[in-house]
Design an enzyme around this catalytic site. Structure first.
Site, short mmCIF file in Angstrom:
data_model
loop_
_atom_site.label_atom_id
_atom_site.label_comp_id
_atom_site.label_asym_id
_atom_site.label_seq_id
_atom_site.Cartn_x
_atom_site.Cartn_y
_atom_site.Cartn_z
CE1 TYR A 101 -34.65 3.98 11.14
CE2 TYR A 101 -33.55 5.86 12.15
CZ TYR A 101 -34.44 5.35 11.22
OH TYR A 101 -35.10 6.18 10.38
CD GLU A 189 -35.18 4.10 7.55
OE1 GLU A 189 -35.88 4.91 8.17
OE2 GLU A 189 -35.64 3.09 6.97
#
Lengths: 374, 288, 374, 288
Positions: A101, A189
């Site tokens: 992530y 992201e």
């Protein structure tokens, strides 16, 4: 302004970040051709401006034309958390060794950007926060200094990476901060950021939210213009039946909440704060195009916005529309006396002093109206 | 300094139409507006207030505690740097629509220079009975009366509503601090609470929040340590997820920033939750 | 890389700086149409990448078609300090009330950018420095902080400006710094910056030098490519007859100087430093395309560059060319021994130890060769 | 520190081909190369020199006086910030072609952190008999011999020539400092002269300049105050006006930066002008 995944990835690719080989498809006829070009097996990813795609079944796989066409048909008819699916991103299926992530966003409490990394990618960051809280590493950025590959080296080393992967990840991180800055984003992201078995570092998903007031949105002007049409009053449609007209964003949200608190169902958010208060006629005209309303609550607290001017606009709008749905008014603040007089003279209505009282009344009246209509 | 009731005020962008409207209101209310700035208009005056070409010139002639900015969003970053370079230690920024990367840089520069920034997108500050710095209807007697309650709000309109409820319940307001609705703001809820806790005029606190971000969560941890009762009203419970609700900062992603989680954390830490505006008054009557 | 005036002004206009109404013309046939569109009287300004245009007669006026065509013909045939005039910028004649000098450049001693203003514009800054030194105001810029309109307000107030002119000048100055930064310029200059009788603030001339390594030059890629062709060796042609081949920029300049010192005329600058030392064959091939050389001085001081490798390239080039012009060599440093041996074996030439001696010899030999050739 | 002859050196970008060539040369000459940096190559070693992923890790393990950078022009700004953030106080930048706005920001950041930057586009530093930091042919005995002359040069190639002349004239070199040929460089001629004047090893100074800029003019004012003889050789007298001569910094605009004006100011302030390289030696023999 949130971008589609394919738009986010187009930016990534422009800055040299490796993304899966893919094509955008908007009909299920052409899906086979695209998939063959990429090579089966492929992934079909619904493009929609909403989260929760995976859980909603918006990601499907196909090993041949038949599967691809079938799944494309399903995806193109889908609605993901209220957002229609307009197209499908067809991509190569990637040979995943590890999922990471990675994001950069604004930290409101720290008042500066923060870089967030977790070596446990693939899930929502909040799920990671619950299941693997220790895997989440954060580094705050001094915006006058920036975030460079050597900052990222440190971060990814702490996350356990070494060697060529470390080098690639840190370059990618610096590049992503460049995108964050140059596009004036609120969020960038990559989740998952994938390391493949043969050592590629790939942005397998991409989410970018741009600041609507920033420079970066200009590239997506058409998309903005489409939004702006119904965004004049910052209108957000909801599923209820009680129309809401109030001044100021905070007061409008609270008006919705109080209606809900007393058992009603607000039908919309709509802001007419600031100079927009002079546009109350247009605002109500727009709201009354909805045929599912069983009542309207007008809640005004005048400061710079003059309540009498708002009421005048509302009266002009009502004169044009032949509607018998109940209206309840609450008026306080600047211009209050004249506003009350106007309501009494024209509609024979006494305005409430308190939002709580007004909300109770509209909930009751909307309930009655709905029953009568059925 | 944030809570000081008789600040010497500079107005940047004083010659604009909206600025003049509000300068007259503030002036009538008794606010000590020392000077204004408008490039190229140095030497003029507005309601007897002298106008200068730059902040530098204004601070050479006047002691300034705070500057209030009526400046277009795209010019806010420069105007803020000018104020900081001019040595001003408190800056109130009204503009709605300042690019968030501009805000980020401004806040960083302000922090490095020990400057308090309030806003952007704040409705300003009211010290009832003393002064008003911003665009709040301080002159409305059923909204702002002097008293013992400190109000901190992300929203101007809901700030009015809350202040009105305080006054309807028979209390008065010591300080109204609008912190602004943007994604990044210079002064956060918890920073205002810290000032409120230290101030002896204040007997009770009303905290007006809304969905999005983590400012209320951060504030809750401080509420636990406070000696004064805190009543909290959080707007946006019935707002949908993932959509910006008027304020750039009012957006929920996933479960972070939801009204429910904010209310729960606040209540768990000793705040009293008002579900509607009228409940603010009811709770204050019990607590203060 | 220096831009043409019209290119500089196009950038100014893009950033909202007011420039005179004008058109670019490259033949004297079309000059009349352009001038009429702008409206007589007009100014005709030769476009050339060189300074001293005014003194060279490169700016002319025209009140009608006849004057315009006549002057255009003269300008298009001109050469300004060695630079050919490729086109003419036709502009409205401006009603000047005041001329200002304004520039932003790098101050090497201060190691940061400096803004220079003088209320006595129109002349070269060095002439202003002589005639009105007190009128020159400077402000140094902290590059991490930038140069903003409020900094400029202060500067222009010190220069004596007030009111609306002050506001316009300070906005323009901040805009020019934006151009300086975003185009990564070494210099942006407006001289004169004109205030007209009706209050316009106009960039009547514009000079921009971009960093060849910077981002800004990309917009002018075609221009760069044209330069690069003959720039491979950073070749600069001169009017003399002694060809110069040396390694490193400083040593090459000094080689030219020493040739000149002993009465010779260097024919070129050409750098083959760094990795380029392996390209000595191509360098000499290129140099020998010139038919006006009466001699060539090869001056090598090897460090990273190996003198024997350079000599090998030179020998290969000489083999291809049937030339009898005299060559003189000076060789020292890395590879010296082998280089000397190669020269002796192949050309029966003893390399000099000292540049001074080598220069004296080539000057003498070139003189002889010239006489023989006549 | 600039003149200290036994510095502990870090090499950024140590794994590149050119870097390895020069690291071997410097190592052979006796330079104390403590460590190298190459992202992703941490744990390897080059000629026994340990390689780290970042400057931060290298400085945790080694005392570093100066870092030498073999880094591509586009990456120099970041590498410089990394070195500064790592607490290194002297940085030698070889790269030719660093964008000048990058240099401007680097120098500003360096100055704020008290860091000396040498270059960009410098050939480096030689302390004959002790160490060599950069890409000068320190191993050539007829170019570099230990001695009593300080040489400062904007150019590498002409620096070699000048050093050779010093040695031919029977002197030796105490310090060779290349300052770099770019439009902006971190250490200017005058700053090196100031160090030379203070250093007791140095009996005479050779100043190698070239056309363009105002560094020699600035140096001249200091030469006037110096106790040591200064011989100056300025290249570019026969170069045309307005054209860049190989070095980005070597360009004349108008009369500023011309060789004639530099020579005149230097001579007026007591420097001795060499017109050709051989004159350097002749003048030193008379003066030192």
């Amino acid at each position: 302004m949130r971008l589609f995944e394919y738009q986010a990835k187009a930016i990534f690719a422009k800055y040299g970040i490796d993304i899966p080989n893919g094509q955008l498809v908007d009909s299920h006829d052409s899906i086979g051709d695209s998939a063959k070009k990429i090579g089966y097996p492929v992934v079909l990813k619904a493009q929609a401006l909403a989260g929760g795609r995976g859980k909603a079944g918006g990601i499907r796989f196909a090993k041949d034309d038949m599967e691809a066409e079938g799944n494309a048909g399903i995806l193109l008819g889908m609605n993901i958390n209220g957002a229609a699916v307009s197209s499908i991103l067809v991509e190569e299926k990637v040979d995943i060794e590890k999922e990471i992530y990675f994001s950069i966003t604004m930290d409101r409490a720290a008042k500066r950007p923060v870089v967030i990394v977790s070596a446990e990618g693939g899930m929502d960051i909040e799920e990671i926060a619950k299941s693997e809280p220790d895997s989440i590493l954060k580094e705050w950025i001094d915006p006058t200094h920036g975030f460079h590959s050597y900052h990222a080296i440190d971060l990814f080393k702490r996350a356990g990476f070494t060697g060529d992967t470390l080098r690639k990840l840190s370059q990618l991180a610096a590049t992503l901060y460049k995108i964050f800055s140059e596009y004036e984003a609120e969020l960038v992201e990559i989740n998952p950021l994938v390391i493949t078995r043969n050592g590629r570092v790939l942005a397998v998903d991409g989410k970018v939210i741009l600041d609507e007031n920033g420079k970066g949105v200009k590239e997506f002007q058409i998309q903005i213009d489409a939004v702006r049409d119904e965004d004049l009053m910052r209108y957000v449609p909801l599923e209820g039946d009680v129309g809401i007209l109030a001044n100021g964003a905070g007061l409008t949200m609270m008006t919705m909440d109080v209606v809900a608190h007393y058992g009603g169902n607000p039908a919309n958010f709509m802001e007419i704060g600031g100079e927009l208060y002079k546009k109350s006629e247009e605002a109500l005209d727009f709201l009354l195009t909805r045929k599912d309303l069983n009542g309207v609550l007008v809640n005004l607290f005048g400061a710079y916005a003059r309540t009498d001017v708002i009421i005048e606009g509302i009266l002009r709008s009502l004169e044009k529309h032949d509607t018998d749905i109940p209206f309840v008014f609450r008026v306080r603040g600047t211009g209050e006396e004249r506003a009350r007089k106007l309501l009494m003279e024209n509609l024979n209505v006494e305005a409430h002093d308190e939002l709580d009282e007004a909300a109770k009344e509209i909930v009751m009246k909307a309930e009655d109206y709905r029953k009568r209509r059925v | 300094m944030l809570l000081s009731k008789n600040k010497k005020v500079l107005v940047q962008g004083i010659t604009g139409k909206e600025a003049q409207y509000w300068v007259e209101k503030m002036n009538d209310y008794g606010t000590d507006i020392q000077a204004g700035v408008a490039p190229g208009k140095g030497g003029q005056s507005i309601l007897g207030i002298p106008v200068y070409d730059s902040v530098k010139e204004a601070v050479e002639q006047h002691d300034i505690d705070t500057t209030l900015m009526f400046v277009a969003p795209s010019l806010v970053e420069t105007a803020t740097m000018e104020a900081i370079d001019g040595g001003i230690k408190e800056i109130v920024i009204l503009a709605d629509g300042v690019p968030v990367h501009d805000i980020m840089r401004m806040l960083s520069y302000g922090a490095k220079n020990g400057v308090r920034i309030i806003g952007p997108n704040t409705p300003g500050l009211v010290y009832p009975g003393f002064s008003s710095i911003g665009i709040m209807p301080s002159w409305l007697p059923h909204v702002f009366q002097p008293g013992e309650i400190g109000v901190v709000s992300r929203s101007g309109s809901l700030g009015n509503e809350a202040s009105y409820q305080v006054v309807q319940a028979g209390f008065g307001i010591s300080h109204f601090i609008g912190i602004g609705g943007d994604l990044l703001v210079g002064t956060t809820t918890v920073e205002v609470l810290e000032e409120f806790e230290r101030n002896d005029d204040i007997k009770g606190v009303v905290l007006i929040g809304e969905l999005g971000g983590n400012m209320e969560e951060q504030a809750a941890r401080f509420v636990k340590t406070m000696s004064k009762p805190v009543v909290a009203l959080i707007a946006g419970k019935s707002s949908p997820i993932g959509v910006s609700m008027g304020h750039a900062g009012a957006i929920v992603e996933g479960t972070e920033g939801s009204v429910e989680s904010k209310q729960k954390i606040l209540a768990d830490n000793g705040a009293h939750i008002a579900n509607t505006p009228m409940e603010i008054g009811k709770l204050l009557k019990i607590l203060v």
